[in-house]
Write a protein that holds these residues in place. Structure first.
Motif, PDB file in Angstrom:
ATOM      1  N   ARG A   6       0.869  -1.170   0.000  1.00 19.87           N
ATOM      2  CA  ARG A   6       0.000   0.000   0.000  1.00 19.87           C
ATOM      3  C   ARG A   6       0.907   1.222   0.000  1.00 19.87           C
ATOM      4  NH1 ARG A   6      -4.984  -1.132   0.247  1.00 19.87           N
ATOM      5  NH2 ARG A   6      -5.716   0.945   0.763  1.00 19.87           N
ATOM      6  N   VAL A   7       0.761   2.048  -1.019  1.00 20.86           N
ATOM      7  CA  VAL A   7       1.624   3.221  -1.130  1.00 20.86           C
ATOM      8  C   VAL A   7       0.912   4.287  -1.955  1.00 20.86           C
ATOM      9  CG1 VAL A   7       2.827   2.362  -3.186  1.00 20.86           C
ATOM     10  CG2 VAL A   7       3.971   4.003  -1.702  1.00 20.86           C
ATOM     11  N   ASN A   8       1.168   5.533  -1.614  1.00 19.66           N
ATOM     12  CA  ASN A   8       0.666   6.642  -2.410  1.00 19.66           C
ATOM     13  C   ASN A   8       1.763   7.065  -3.381  1.00 19.66           C
ATOM     14  OD1 ASN A   8      -1.864   6.889  -1.155  1.00 19.66           O
ATOM     15  ND2 ASN A   8      -0.932   7.990   0.538  1.00 19.66           N
ATOM     16  N   LEU A   9       1.422   7.151  -4.646  1.00 13.24           N
ATOM     17  CA  LEU A   9       2.370   7.583  -5.670  1.00 13.24           C
ATOM     18  C   LEU A   9       2.078   9.036  -6.016  1.00 13.24           C
ATOM     19  CD1 LEU A   9       2.210   4.494  -8.036  1.00 13.24           C
ATOM     20  CD2 LEU A   9       3.994   5.040  -6.387  1.00 13.24           C
ATOM     21  N   LEU A  10       3.082   9.852  -5.905  1.00 12.50           N
ATOM     22  CA  LEU A  10       2.955  11.261  -6.247  1.00 12.50           C
ATOM     23  C   LEU A  10       3.987  11.562  -7.325  1.00 12.50           C
ATOM     24  CD1 LEU A  10       2.653  12.649  -2.612  1.00 12.50           C
ATOM     25  CD2 LEU A  10       0.805  12.150  -4.225  1.00 12.50           C
ATOM     26  N   GLY A  11       3.605  11.386  -8.561  1.00  6.04           N
ATOM     27  CA  GLY A  11       4.524  11.540  -9.673  1.00  6.04           C
ATOM     28  C   GLY A  11       4.220  12.707 -10.565  1.00  6.04           C
ATOM     29  N   HIS A  12       3.675  13.761  -9.999  1.00  9.86           N
ATOM     30  CA  HIS A  12       3.406  14.967 -10.787  1.00  9.86           C
ATOM     31  C   HIS A  12       4.616  15.880 -10.702  1.00  9.86           C
ATOM     32  CE1 HIS A  12      -0.661  14.924 -12.387  1.00  9.86           C
ATOM     33  NE2 HIS A  12      -0.932  14.118 -11.387  1.00  9.86           N
ATOM     34  N   HIS A  13       5.634  15.544 -11.451  1.00 15.36           N
ATOM     35  CA  HIS A  13       6.850  16.342 -11.495  1.00 15.36           C
ATOM     36  C   HIS A  13       7.127  16.670 -12.944  1.00 15.36           C
ATOM     37  CE1 HIS A  13      11.136  17.290 -11.331  1.00 15.36           C
ATOM     38  NE2 HIS A  13      10.873  17.676 -10.096  1.00 15.36           N
ATOM     39  N   ILE A  14       7.692  17.825 -13.175  1.00 19.82           N
ATOM     40  CA  ILE A  14       7.921  18.265 -14.550  1.00 19.82           C
ATOM     41  C   ILE A  14       8.799  17.284 -15.330  1.00 19.82           C
ATOM     42  CG2 ILE A  14       9.918  19.714 -14.032  1.00 19.82           C
ATOM     43  CD1 ILE A  14       8.125  21.631 -16.131  1.00 19.82           C
ATOM     44  N   SER A  15       9.659  16.550 -14.630  1.00 20.63           N
ATOM     45  CA  SER A  15      10.553  15.625 -15.324  1.00 20.63           C
ATOM     46  C   SER A  15       9.857  14.336 -15.758  1.00 20.63           C
ATOM     47  CB  SER A  15      11.754  15.275 -14.446  1.00 20.63           C
ATOM     48  OG  SER A  15      11.344  14.545 -13.317  1.00 20.63           O
ATOM     49  N   ASN A  16       8.664  14.073 -15.245  1.00 16.99           N
ATOM     50  CA  ASN A  16       7.934  12.859 -15.627  1.00 16.99           C
ATOM     51  C   ASN A  16       7.132  13.109 -16.895  1.00 16.99           C
ATOM     52  OD1 ASN A  16       8.872  11.561 -13.358  1.00 16.99           O
ATOM     53  ND2 ASN A  16       7.039  11.923 -12.168  1.00 16.99           N
ATOM     54  N   THR A  17       7.412  12.346 -17.913  1.00 15.82           N
ATOM     55  CA  THR A  17       6.651  12.502 -19.156  1.00 15.82           C
ATOM     56  C   THR A  17       5.229  11.984 -19.006  1.00 15.82           C
ATOM     57  OG1 THR A  17       7.613  10.435 -19.970  1.00 15.82           O
ATOM     58  CG2 THR A  17       8.666  12.479 -20.669  1.00 15.82           C
ATOM     59  N   VAL A  18       5.018  11.109 -18.030  1.00 19.81           N
ATOM     60  CA  VAL A  18       3.670  10.650 -17.696  1.00 19.81           C
ATOM     61  C   VAL A  18       3.445  10.965 -16.221  1.00 19.81           C
ATOM     62  CG1 VAL A  18       2.122   8.665 -17.506  1.00 19.81           C
ATOM     63  CG2 VAL A  18       3.743   8.787 -19.390  1.00 19.81           C
ATOM     64  N   PRO A  19       2.779  12.091 -15.939  1.00 28.50           N
ATOM     65  CA  PRO A  19       2.540  12.430 -14.542  1.00 28.50           C
ATOM     66  C   PRO A  19       1.485  11.499 -13.938  1.00 28.50           C
ATOM     67  CG  PRO A  19       1.578  14.085 -15.990  1.00 28.50           C
ATOM     68  CD  PRO A  19       2.280  13.093 -16.856  1.00 28.50           C
ATOM     69  N   ILE A  20       1.798  10.959 -12.770  1.00 27.32           N
ATOM     70  CA  ILE A  20       0.878  10.024 -12.124  1.00 27.32           C
ATOM     71  C   ILE A  20       0.659  10.403 -10.668  1.00 27.32           C
ATOM     72  CG2 ILE A  20       1.377   8.040 -13.595  1.00 27.32           C
ATOM     73  CD1 ILE A  20       3.163   7.077 -11.173  1.00 27.32           C
ATOM     74  N   THR A  21      -0.521  10.152 -10.216  1.00 31.83           N
ATOM     75  CA  THR A  21      -0.851  10.264  -8.802  1.00 31.83           C
ATOM     76  C   THR A  21      -1.894   9.195  -8.524  1.00 31.83           C
ATOM     77  OG1 THR A  21      -0.458  12.641  -8.761  1.00 31.83           O
ATOM     78  CG2 THR A  21      -1.800  11.757  -7.004  1.00 31.83           C
ATOM     79  N   GLY A  22      -1.685   8.474  -7.457  1.00 30.22           N
ATOM     80  CA  GLY A  22      -2.655   7.447  -7.110  1.00 30.22           C
ATOM     81  C   GLY A  22      -2.207   6.659  -5.904  1.00 30.22           C
ATOM     82  N   ALA A  23      -3.066   5.795  -5.457  1.00 31.77           N
ATOM     83  CA  ALA A  23      -2.780   4.938  -4.309  1.00 31.77           C
ATOM     84  C   ALA A  23      -2.805   3.490  -4.771  1.00 31.77           C
ATOM     85  CB  ALA A  23      -3.818   5.168  -3.219  1.00 31.77           C
ATOM     86  N   LEU A  24      -1.752   2.772  -4.402  1.00 31.58           N
ATOM     87  CA  LEU A  24      -1.716   1.345  -4.710  1.00 31.58           C
ATOM     88  C   LEU A  24      -2.203   0.580  -3.488  1.00 31.58           C
ATOM     89  CD1 LEU A  24       1.692   0.918  -6.553  1.00 31.58           C
ATOM     90  CD2 LEU A  24      -0.541   1.400  -7.513  1.00 31.58           C
ATOM     91  N   PRO A  25      -2.908  -0.471  -3.677  1.00 31.52           N
ATOM     92  CA  PRO A  25      -3.211  -1.138  -4.936  1.00 31.52           C
ATOM     93  C   PRO A  25      -4.463  -0.629  -5.643  1.00 31.52           C
ATOM     94  CG  PRO A  25      -3.958  -2.515  -3.134  1.00 31.52           C
ATOM     95  CD  PRO A  25      -3.332  -1.288  -2.513  1.00 31.52           C
ATOM     96  N   ASP A  26      -5.219   0.256  -5.006  1.00 32.73           N
ATOM     97  CA  ASP A  26      -6.525   0.661  -5.542  1.00 32.73           C
ATOM     98  C   ASP A  26      -6.471   1.240  -6.953  1.00 32.73           C
ATOM     99  OD1 ASP A  26      -7.477  -0.126  -3.068  1.00 32.73           O
ATOM    100  OD2 ASP A  26      -7.512   1.907  -2.269  1.00 32.73           O
TER     101      ASP A  26
END
Length: 102
Positions: free
Chosen positions: A51-71
């Motif tokens: 169970r982890v929260n992903l916060l990938g909204h960074h300018i360097s990410n070509t695919v910005p992601i935000t979400g909670a695993l596993p949901d």
């Protein structure tokens, strides 16, 4: 009584690290393609079973992601699949090259 030391693997690790660094030092290093970066990130997220929260909204990410695993795993993987299928390498590379501070 002689004590036998077991290898900790540190010398092997140092050797591997050095061999991975040599291309950088001798000027032969080439960056991996953007698509490969996306595939690696997708694989990492796919294999996470915590169970982890992903916060990938960074300018360097070509695919910005935000979400909670596993949901949100299925939706996040779908975003990566879409980007890998739809965005040409040159477009992704062009995006990254416009980020001057990276």
């Amino acid at each position: 009584m002689h004590r036998h030391l077991r290898s900790t693997g540190l010398s092997e690790l140092a050797s591997d690290t050095l061999s991975e660094t040599l291309p950088v030092l001798d000027g032969t290093y080439t960056e991996e393609p953007e698509i490969e970066r996306l595939m690696e990130m997708r694989t990492l997220i796919d294999r996470l079973n915590i169970r982890v929260n992903l916060l990938g909204h960074h300018i360097s990410n070509t695919v910005p992601i935000t979400g909670a695993l596993p949901d949100d795993k299925t939706a996040i993987l779908r975003e990566f699949d879409k980007a890998i299928a739809e965005f040409p390498e040159e477009e992704l590379k062009s995006y990254r090259s416009r980020i001057w501070h990276l």
